[in-house]
Design a protein around this motif. Structure first.
Motif, PDB file in Angstrom:
ATOM      1  N   UNK A  17       0.722  -1.163  -0.063  1.00  0.00           N
ATOM      2  CA  UNK A  17      -0.408  -0.035  -0.041  1.00  0.00           C
ATOM      3  C   UNK A  17       0.883   1.253   0.223  1.00  0.00           C
ATOM      4  N   UNK A  18       0.674   2.401  -0.937  1.00  0.00           N
ATOM      5  CA  UNK A  18       1.084   3.790  -0.665  1.00  0.00           C
ATOM      6  C   UNK A  18       0.108   4.689  -0.496  1.00  0.00           C
ATOM      7  N   UNK A  19       0.198   5.264   0.496  1.00  0.00           N
ATOM      8  CA  UNK A  19      -0.646   6.351   0.820  1.00  0.00           C
ATOM      9  C   UNK A  19      -0.344   7.848   0.474  1.00  0.00           C
ATOM     10  N   UNK A  20      -1.159   8.695   0.431  1.00  0.00           N
ATOM     11  CA  UNK A  20      -0.794  10.043   0.066  1.00  0.00           C
ATOM     12  C   UNK A  20      -1.318  10.881   0.950  1.00  0.00           C
ATOM     13  N   UNK A  21      -1.214  12.418   0.499  1.00  0.00           N
ATOM     14  CA  UNK A  21      -1.798  13.567   1.405  1.00  0.00           C
ATOM     15  C   UNK A  21      -1.935  14.591   0.654  1.00  0.00           C
ATOM     16  N   UNK A  22      -2.556  15.446   0.942  1.00  0.00           N
ATOM     17  CA  UNK A  22      -3.004  16.805   0.319  1.00  0.00           C
ATOM     18  C   UNK A  22      -2.772  18.103   1.177  1.00  0.00           C
ATOM     19  N   UNK A  23      -2.355  19.179   0.512  1.00  0.00           N
ATOM     20  CA  UNK A  23      -2.159  20.545   1.320  1.00  0.00           C
ATOM     21  C   UNK A  23      -3.066  21.575   0.514  1.00  0.00           C
ATOM     22  N   UNK A  24      -3.690  22.274   1.430  1.00  0.00           N
ATOM     23  CA  UNK A  24      -4.718  23.240   0.838  1.00  0.00           C
ATOM     24  C   UNK A  24      -3.673  24.467   0.647  1.00  0.00           C
ATOM     25  N   UNK A  25      -4.025  25.119  -0.781  1.00  0.00           N
ATOM     26  CA  UNK A  25      -3.014  26.110  -1.269  1.00  0.00           C
ATOM     27  C   UNK A  25      -3.381  27.520  -0.312  1.00  0.00           C
ATOM     28  N   UNK A  26      -2.460  28.296  -0.393  1.00  0.00           N
ATOM     29  CA  UNK A  26      -2.437  29.351   0.489  1.00  0.00           C
ATOM     30  C   UNK A  26      -3.306  30.347  -0.348  1.00  0.00           C
ATOM     31  N   UNK A  27      -4.063  31.402   0.367  1.00  0.00           N
ATOM     32  CA  UNK A  27      -5.075  32.133  -0.023  1.00  0.00           C
ATOM     33  C   UNK A  27      -4.725  32.880  -1.488  1.00  0.00           C
ATOM     34  N   UNK A  28      -5.442  32.670  -2.544  1.00  0.00           N
ATOM     35  CA  UNK A  28      -5.170  33.327  -3.740  1.00  0.00           C
ATOM     36  C   UNK A  28      -5.006  34.969  -3.688  1.00  0.00           C
ATOM     37  N   UNK A  29      -4.066  35.516  -3.936  1.00  0.00           N
ATOM     38  CA  UNK A  29      -3.778  37.017  -3.769  1.00  0.00           C
ATOM     39  C   UNK A  29      -4.370  37.669  -5.214  1.00  0.00           C
ATOM     40  N   UNK A  30      -4.673  38.815  -5.308  1.00  0.00           N
ATOM     41  CA  UNK A  30      -5.330  39.436  -6.598  1.00  0.00           C
ATOM     42  C   UNK A  30      -4.055  39.667  -7.424  1.00  0.00           C
ATOM     43  N   UNK A  31      -4.294  39.613  -8.726  1.00  0.00           N
ATOM     44  CA  UNK A  31      -3.296  39.976  -9.875  1.00  0.00           C
ATOM     45  C   UNK A  31      -2.823  41.329  -9.690  1.00  0.00           C
ATOM     46  N   UNK A  32      -1.757  41.622 -10.344  1.00  0.00           N
ATOM     47  CA  UNK A  32      -1.036  42.896 -10.527  1.00  0.00           C
ATOM     48  C   UNK A  32      -1.140  43.029 -12.101  1.00  0.00           C
ATOM     49  N   UNK A  33      -2.125  44.039 -12.442  1.00  0.00           N
ATOM     50  CA  UNK A  33      -2.377  44.439 -13.644  1.00  0.00           C
ATOM     51  C   UNK A  33      -1.277  45.442 -14.398  1.00  0.00           C
ATOM     52  N   UNK A  34      -0.717  45.070 -15.553  1.00  0.00           N
ATOM     53  CA  UNK A  34       0.212  46.159 -15.970  1.00  0.00           C
ATOM     54  C   UNK A  34      -0.107  45.967 -17.842  1.00  0.00           C
TER      55      UNK A  34
END
Length: 696
Positions: free
Chosen positions: A507-524
């Motif tokens: 058996x090979x188990x796994x895990x997941x990590x929740x992403x950091x909060x998405x920040x707004x983009x920088x528009x140029x």
């Protein structure tokens, strides 16, 4: 007369005419400003002379050569001893320290007048003379009058680049440009590699007018010496041209040499006779470098030290990006292997210095190892996403039979219910491979405790599955905080073979990590052309310098413009204009203010604005009328291409401290159809719209 008279009531200088006065007066080099009636009042203008004054009004025509704006102090040398006055003195004629000779020090002049007139008469900086009435008294050292600055050339290197001739040698290309204000005489350009002057590679550069560049100069060939070359190209290498800036002649960059890089990208095994425990090793060798790798050796080691298991495999010459796949077959260099116990650990070594050929110089000498295993037990693996998760995500339950026949599988899958929860479990393709029928025997979701169970078996078949595949795809949703981690573990696993006997499994188990909060983009946002015209060519909107911590899909760039079209979509978008923006107060043009609406893959958004200058068709200089001035601009920049100038499109921005290139600005204006070349198409646009005026 040499006077500075400011705000002295109704009249500044008053020349009263009488029987014995008021005639033959020379009124010169005075600054007379700020008087309510008249700055210079002359009773008999025809009997007096006035010239070279800074003033606003006078009875004598031509008396005020310069107006009263932007006055600057000037320091005179009245006693003509070569040294200007140190300070202003008392204006009293009886003052023994200087008297009326120094009462105008400092005087004031209009700034343009001072530049044009005062050299040789006065100085724009304070002098050292303590008594400007006495020729025998002067400061130490004497300060000579300032000479007007003379325009000079300034030679620089632009558009420098390297081009590979082969995998070891390259050419260097560049232009020599004169960004100064005067012509440059003939000179030489030279190349230094790793600070060593490359003798025999000097280039004679002809005289260059101000603003002119040479054609592209290409010099070579040069051998790249591992691992990098420091390449410097210098204009006016021998300093024969007197320049306004002697520190900007050279341009330097580093060039990384080319090397191969061999790595094992795949290792797997194939059973020859599972009952006998014999198998083949199949591997893929790839050259991920940027130079050809010569013939090399690949060696294998089973179950770790003490040493390599001979003999090695010989890999052929590999070009950059090329792959070599080999299998140990009967009679081959490596031959069959026989498994030791239940499992073999396999290591393959690319370019191993076992015996020649070997020891190929590579970019990375630490990525030559490939690893694999073979086992008599089957494996069942939790395969979560490689990256962090946010919202909906999927986890595959993969099965590798390792030569066994798998007929049915059941499992329990647990997770952290405060971080994620299970949404569904859907059958994969493993047991239904080759059109076999299956039956789902169990599918339970418990989001409170945090687990799911599943059972699946083949039906109406006598054989199990031997090809690896995905048993189930499990859908989850995130509910935890950013950076929270959840395990996803297998338990209570039962696997049946084609005879309904239980198989052993790893058996090979796994895990997941929740992403950091998405920040707004920088528009140029910007446009690739500063000047645009109605009806011809397109304006290119460019959002490529925008950034974000999440993905920026091309569909997330929405350009809301004042063109006659719906909003444009894309990081790079093109749009023609059909109207101009008039300023009703000035009667001239105003730029359009356009908006980029940017949305990232996570739904966060941002905006930015950019000004777009739009003139009527044919109006190159932006004065609101199409005439010979516009045609002349196309003639002055005839056959110029945007590559002739530094920067994006027409090079409106040059590196500091160089000034904006006036040639590029005019070329952009003259390029009326925005195709990045000034030619007969642009002149024709002027002709077709001759006499047209802006509706402003």
């Amino acid at each position: 007369m040499f006077n500075t008279i400011l705000n002295n009531g109704p009249i500044g200088i008053d020349i009263v005419t009488g029987p014995t006065c008021g005639t033959n007066t020379v009124i010169t080099n005075n600054t007379v400003c700020g008087h309510t009636t008249k700055d210079i009042n002359v009773g008999a203008p025809s009997l007096n002379t006035a010239d070279s004054n800074t003033c606003g009004s006078s009875d004598i025509a031509g008396a005020c050569d310069w107006n009263c704006d932007n006055n600057v102090p000037v320091y005179y040398d009245f006693d003509d001893d070569g040294d200007c006055s140190k300070a202003a003195a008392d204006c009293s004629c009886t003052n023994p320290a200087g008297g009326k000779c120094a009462c105008c020090n400092p005087g004031l002049f209009n700034s343009i007048g001072a530049t044009q007139h005062c050299y040789g008469v006065c100085n724009l900086i304070v002098g050292n003379d303590p008594n400007d009435c006495n020729v025998s008294v002067y400061g130490d050292p004497k300060i000579p009058p300032l000479e007007p600055p003379q325009p000079k050339p300034d030679l620089v290197i632009q558009d420098k680049s390297e081009t590979w001739i082969n995998e070891t040698h390259y050419n260097v290309s560049y232009k020599v440009c004169n960004i100064g204000l005067a012509s440059a005489d003939v000179s030489k350009a030279c190349i230094y590699i790793d600070t060593v002057h490359q003798a025999g590679k000097d280039v004679d550069v002809a005289a260059l007018a101000a603003g002119a560049c040479t054609n592209v100069i290409t010099v070579g060939d040069f051998e790249c010496t591992p691992d990098t070359d420091n390449i410097t190209v210098c204009a006016d290498n021998y300093n024969v041209v007197d320049e306004s800036d002697e520190t900007n002649n050279c341009e330097t960059n580093w060039l990384t040499c080319r090397k191969p890089d061999l790595t094992i990208t795949d290792v797997h095994t194939v059973w020859v006779d599972q009952t006998a425990g014999t198998y083949n090793i199949v591997y893929t060798l790839e050259n991920i470098g940027n130079a050809t790798a010569p013939e090399s050796t690949t060696t294998v080691r089973i179950d770790g030290p003490p040493g390599m298991d001979p003999p090695p495999d010989v890999a052929p010459t590999l070009a950059p990006g090329a792959k070599h796949t080999d299998r140990q077959v009967p009679g081959g260099l490596l031959g069959y292997r026989t498994i030791s116990g239940d499992c073999d650990s396999i290591e393959l070594f690319a370019d191993k210095a076992h015996s020649p050929p070997g020891n190929i110089p590579e970019w990375n000498e630490n990525n030559n190892i490939g690893q694999g295993t073979i086992s008599t037990s089957m494996e069942i693996t939790v395969s979560p996403p490689v990256d962090c998760v946010d919202g909906t995500f999927y986890v595959d339950i993969d099965v590798n039979p390792n030569g066994n026949q798998v007929y049915g599988v059941q499992y329990k899958l647990t997770y952290n219910p405060s971080v994620i929860y299970v949404v569904s479990q859907d059958e994969g393709t493993f047991l239904s491979h080759n059109g076999n029928n299956t039956a789902e025997t169990n599918n339970v979701l418990n989001t409170v405790v945090g687990y799911s169970t599943y059972g699946l078996t083949r039906i109406d078949s006598l054989l199990g599955e031997t090809t690896p595949g995905t048993l189930v795809r499990v859908k989850y949703m995130t509910i935890g905080s950013p950076a929270a981690i959840s395990w996803i573990n297998l338990s209570e696993v039962v696997i049946a073979d084609q005879n309904a006997n239980e198989l052993d499994s790893a058996l090979v188990n796994g895990s997941v990590t929740i992403c950091l909060a998405n920040q707004p983009p920088t528009a140029k946002c910007t446009t690739d052309d500063m000047y645009n015209n109605v009806g011809y060519g397109v304006t290119t909107f460019n959002g490529s310098e925008s950034s974000d911590d999440a993905a920026l899909p091309n569909s997330g760039f929405v350009w809301q413009t004042h063109s006659c079209n719906p909003p444009r979509i894309g990081m790079i978008a093109e749009d023609p204009y059909c109207n101009v923006h008039c300023n009703t107060t000035t009667g001239g043009y105003d730029p359009w203010e356009e908006v980029l609406y940017l949305t990232d893959a996570g739904g966060r958004d941002a905006t930015c604005t950019c000004d777009v200058i739009v003139y009527i068709a044919g109006d190159a200089n932006g004065d609101g009328v199409v005439n010979v001035l516009d045609a002349s601009m196309t003639g002055l920049r005839w056959n110029k291409e945007c590559d002739d100038y530094a920067g994006v499109c027409w090079g409106m921005t040059l590196p500091t401290p160089a000034p904006q290139d006036p040639g590029a600005d005019m070329a952009d204006r003259a390029d009326l159809n925005n195709d990045c070349v000034v030619n007969v198409l642009d002149t024709s646009i002027v002709g077709l719209n001759w006499g047209a005026t802006a509706p402003c």
